[in-house]
Design a protein around this motif. Structure first.
Motif, PDB file in Angstrom:
ATOM      1  N   ASP A  28       0.839  -1.209   0.000  1.00 35.99           N
ATOM      2  CA  ASP A  28       0.000   0.000   0.000  1.00 35.99           C
ATOM      3  C   ASP A  28       0.869   1.252   0.000  1.00 35.99           C
ATOM      4  O   ASP A  28       0.635   2.195  -0.771  1.00 35.99           O
ATOM      5  CB  ASP A  28      -0.894   0.026   1.248  1.00 35.99           C
ATOM      6  CG  ASP A  28      -2.118  -0.862   1.125  1.00 35.99           C
ATOM      7  OD1 ASP A  28      -2.371  -1.390   0.028  1.00 35.99           O
ATOM      8  OD2 ASP A  28      -2.825  -1.017   2.135  1.00 35.99           O
ATOM      9  N   LEU A  41       2.780   1.708  -3.374  1.00 28.93           N
ATOM     10  CA  LEU A  41       1.936   2.200  -4.463  1.00 28.93           C
ATOM     11  C   LEU A  41       1.643   3.683  -4.286  1.00 28.93           C
ATOM     12  O   LEU A  41       1.739   4.474  -5.234  1.00 28.93           O
ATOM     13  CB  LEU A  41       0.626   1.398  -4.503  1.00 28.93           C
ATOM     14  CG  LEU A  41      -0.269   1.624  -5.719  1.00 28.93           C
ATOM     15  CD1 LEU A  41       0.444   1.208  -6.997  1.00 28.93           C
ATOM     16  CD2 LEU A  41      -1.574   0.848  -5.569  1.00 28.93           C
ATOM     17  N   ASP A  42       1.301   4.071  -3.067  1.00 26.35           N
ATOM     18  CA  ASP A  42       1.014   5.486  -2.826  1.00 26.35           C
ATOM     19  C   ASP A  42       2.260   6.336  -3.050  1.00 26.35           C
ATOM     20  O   ASP A  42       2.175   7.456  -3.555  1.00 26.35           O
ATOM     21  CB  ASP A  42       0.484   5.679  -1.406  1.00 26.35           C
ATOM     22  CG  ASP A  42      -0.171   7.033  -1.224  1.00 26.35           C
ATOM     23  OD1 ASP A  42      -1.237   7.266  -1.825  1.00 26.35           O
ATOM     24  OD2 ASP A  42       0.395   7.878  -0.505  1.00 26.35           O
ATOM     25  N   TYR A  77       2.842   6.837  -6.808  1.00 27.68           N
ATOM     26  CA  TYR A  77       1.833   7.751  -7.345  1.00 27.68           C
ATOM     27  C   TYR A  77       2.279   9.200  -7.174  1.00 27.68           C
ATOM     28  O   TYR A  77       1.907  10.067  -7.969  1.00 27.68           O
ATOM     29  CB  TYR A  77       0.496   7.550  -6.649  1.00 27.68           C
ATOM     30  CG  TYR A  77      -0.312   6.368  -7.147  1.00 27.68           C
ATOM     31  CD1 TYR A  77       0.003   5.715  -8.330  1.00 27.68           C
ATOM     32  CD2 TYR A  77      -1.414   5.902  -6.426  1.00 27.68           C
ATOM     33  CE1 TYR A  77      -0.749   4.643  -8.777  1.00 27.68           C
ATOM     34  CE2 TYR A  77      -2.170   4.826  -6.871  1.00 27.68           C
ATOM     35  CZ  TYR A  77      -1.824   4.200  -8.052  1.00 27.68           C
ATOM     36  OH  TYR A  77      -2.571   3.137  -8.496  1.00 27.68           O
ATOM     37  N   ILE A 107       3.574  -2.330 -10.422  1.00 31.23           N
ATOM     38  CA  ILE A 107       2.272  -1.777 -10.035  1.00 31.23           C
ATOM     39  C   ILE A 107       1.141  -2.450 -10.817  1.00 31.23           C
ATOM     40  O   ILE A 107      -0.012  -2.430 -10.382  1.00 31.23           O
ATOM     41  CB  ILE A 107       2.203  -0.245 -10.206  1.00 31.23           C
ATOM     42  CG1 ILE A 107       2.219   0.164 -11.675  1.00 31.23           C
ATOM     43  CG2 ILE A 107       3.314   0.436  -9.430  1.00 31.23           C
ATOM     44  CD1 ILE A 107       2.043   1.664 -11.891  1.00 31.23           C
ATOM     45  N   VAL A 155      -0.554  -5.152  -8.808  1.00 27.69           N
ATOM     46  CA  VAL A 155      -1.272  -4.766  -7.590  1.00 27.69           C
ATOM     47  C   VAL A 155      -2.720  -4.443  -7.942  1.00 27.69           C
ATOM     48  O   VAL A 155      -2.978  -3.581  -8.781  1.00 27.69           O
ATOM     49  CB  VAL A 155      -0.614  -3.537  -6.922  1.00 27.69           C
ATOM     50  CG1 VAL A 155      -1.362  -3.167  -5.645  1.00 27.69           C
ATOM     51  CG2 VAL A 155       0.853  -3.810  -6.624  1.00 27.69           C
ATOM     52  N   THR A 190      -6.086  -2.645  -7.766  1.00 32.90           N
ATOM     53  CA  THR A 190      -6.532  -1.340  -7.266  1.00 32.90           C
ATOM     54  C   THR A 190      -8.065  -1.260  -7.246  1.00 32.90           C
ATOM     55  O   THR A 190      -8.637  -0.175  -7.266  1.00 32.90           O
ATOM     56  CB  THR A 190      -5.953  -0.199  -8.135  1.00 32.90           C
ATOM     57  OG1 THR A 190      -6.267  -0.447  -9.520  1.00 32.90           O
ATOM     58  CG2 THR A 190      -4.453  -0.096  -7.956  1.00 32.90           C
ATOM     59  N   SER A 243      -2.523   8.841  -3.700  1.00 37.16           N
ATOM     60  CA  SER A 243      -3.589   8.188  -4.466  1.00 37.16           C
ATOM     61  C   SER A 243      -4.768   9.135  -4.651  1.00 37.16           C
ATOM     62  O   SER A 243      -5.330   9.253  -5.750  1.00 37.16           O
ATOM     63  CB  SER A 243      -4.049   6.919  -3.728  1.00 37.16           C
ATOM     64  OG  SER A 243      -5.108   6.292  -4.424  1.00 37.16           O
TER      65      SER A 243
END
Length: 263
Positions: free
Chosen positions: A82, A85-86, A89, A123, A126, A128, A137
């Motif tokens: 988490d 990924l954030d 971004y 990514i 993953v 979403t 995000s």
């Protein structure tokens, strides 16, 4: 009342981690380590070896600390992903001065997502469907929606259009990743594959039985030097998606104009 299942029980904890609202553990932190440093190391690991190779142990070894030390900062791998990924971004360019017109703005959104997927292919692995909802995000989603704000669409239509554009990027990026993995596993580039298989296809395929497939397959193979060209698929598909959105937007704006005339 039913019990909350699985990761839903940890939703508040995961959001708190993403937004930096509270530490995960009450244990004293090390001066030479931080959540940001752990996440950066995890991103580098996934960039180099893929998401399947990511583990708390591997990240800890990269940082030169014990695996259990990481658990005093981040509860586990799911929460780490988490945060990763954030974090990536946050790399996306979100200029204050946007291009003129919704089409140019949506095109920019697509290109930023395309570049991000190429920099961090993991990514694409993953899900979403339930996004991490961290600060980057949310900022990404807000920026993407801004591309179609104020042009006569409802909130649902705005969300659907952004999802449509990002869906195109995701599809082509996954095909690109498949091609990249095939090249790595076979030790053969797309060009080399076509040089080997192209003549065989021309000799084997019966032009009379499969005239269209023979003609188109050979033409595209020779044009791309491969069976699939991700860059072409991205550019061609993006423009066709935008063409469809343009027809929809024009219809919506015409409907609004007719309603205004009746008032």
């Amino acid at each position: 009342m039913s019990k909350m299942k699985g990761t839903d029980r940890n939703a508040a904890r995961r959001l708190a981690l993403l937004w930096g609202l509270q530490p995960w553990s009450g244990r004293k932190s090390r001066a030479d380590l931080s959540i940001e440093k752990i996440v950066s190391s995890a991103v580098d690991t996934a960039d180099e070896a893929g998401l399947d190779a990511l583990s708390m142990r591997r990240v800890a070894e990269r940082l030169g600390v014990g695996t259990m030390t990481l658990y005093t900062y981040i509860p586990g791998k799911e929460e780490l992903i988490d945060l990763m990924l954030d974090s990536v971004y946050g790399e996306m360019t979100r200029p204050a001065n946007l291009p003129e017109g919704w089409r140019a703005r949506l095109e920019q959104v697509a290109r930023e997502n395309w570049l991000l997927a190429r920099r961090h292919p993991w990514i694409l692995q993953v899900s979403t469907i339930r996004p991490p909802l961290g600060p980057n995000s949310i900022a990404k989603y807000d920026f993407e929606l801004t591309a179609v704000a104020g042009i006569g669409l409802s909130e649902i239509e705005m969300d659907s259009i952004v999802d449509l554009v990002n869906g195109h990027v995701d599809h082509v990026a996954r095909r690109w990743l498949d091609a990249t993995q095939a090249e790595r596993e076979s030790g053969m580039t797309d060009e080399e594959w076509w040089e080997l298989n192209g003549p065989l296809i021309r000799n084997i395929v019966d032009d009379a039985k499969f005239p269209t497939a023979a003609r188109v397959g050979v033409a595209t193979g020779e044009a791309y030097g491969a069976a699939y060209a991700p860059e072409h698929a991205f550019e061609f598909g993006l423009q066709r998606v935008l063409d469809g959105i343009e027809a929809f937007v024009e219809r919506r704006q015409a409907e609004l104009a007719r309603k205004a005339e009746r008032l």
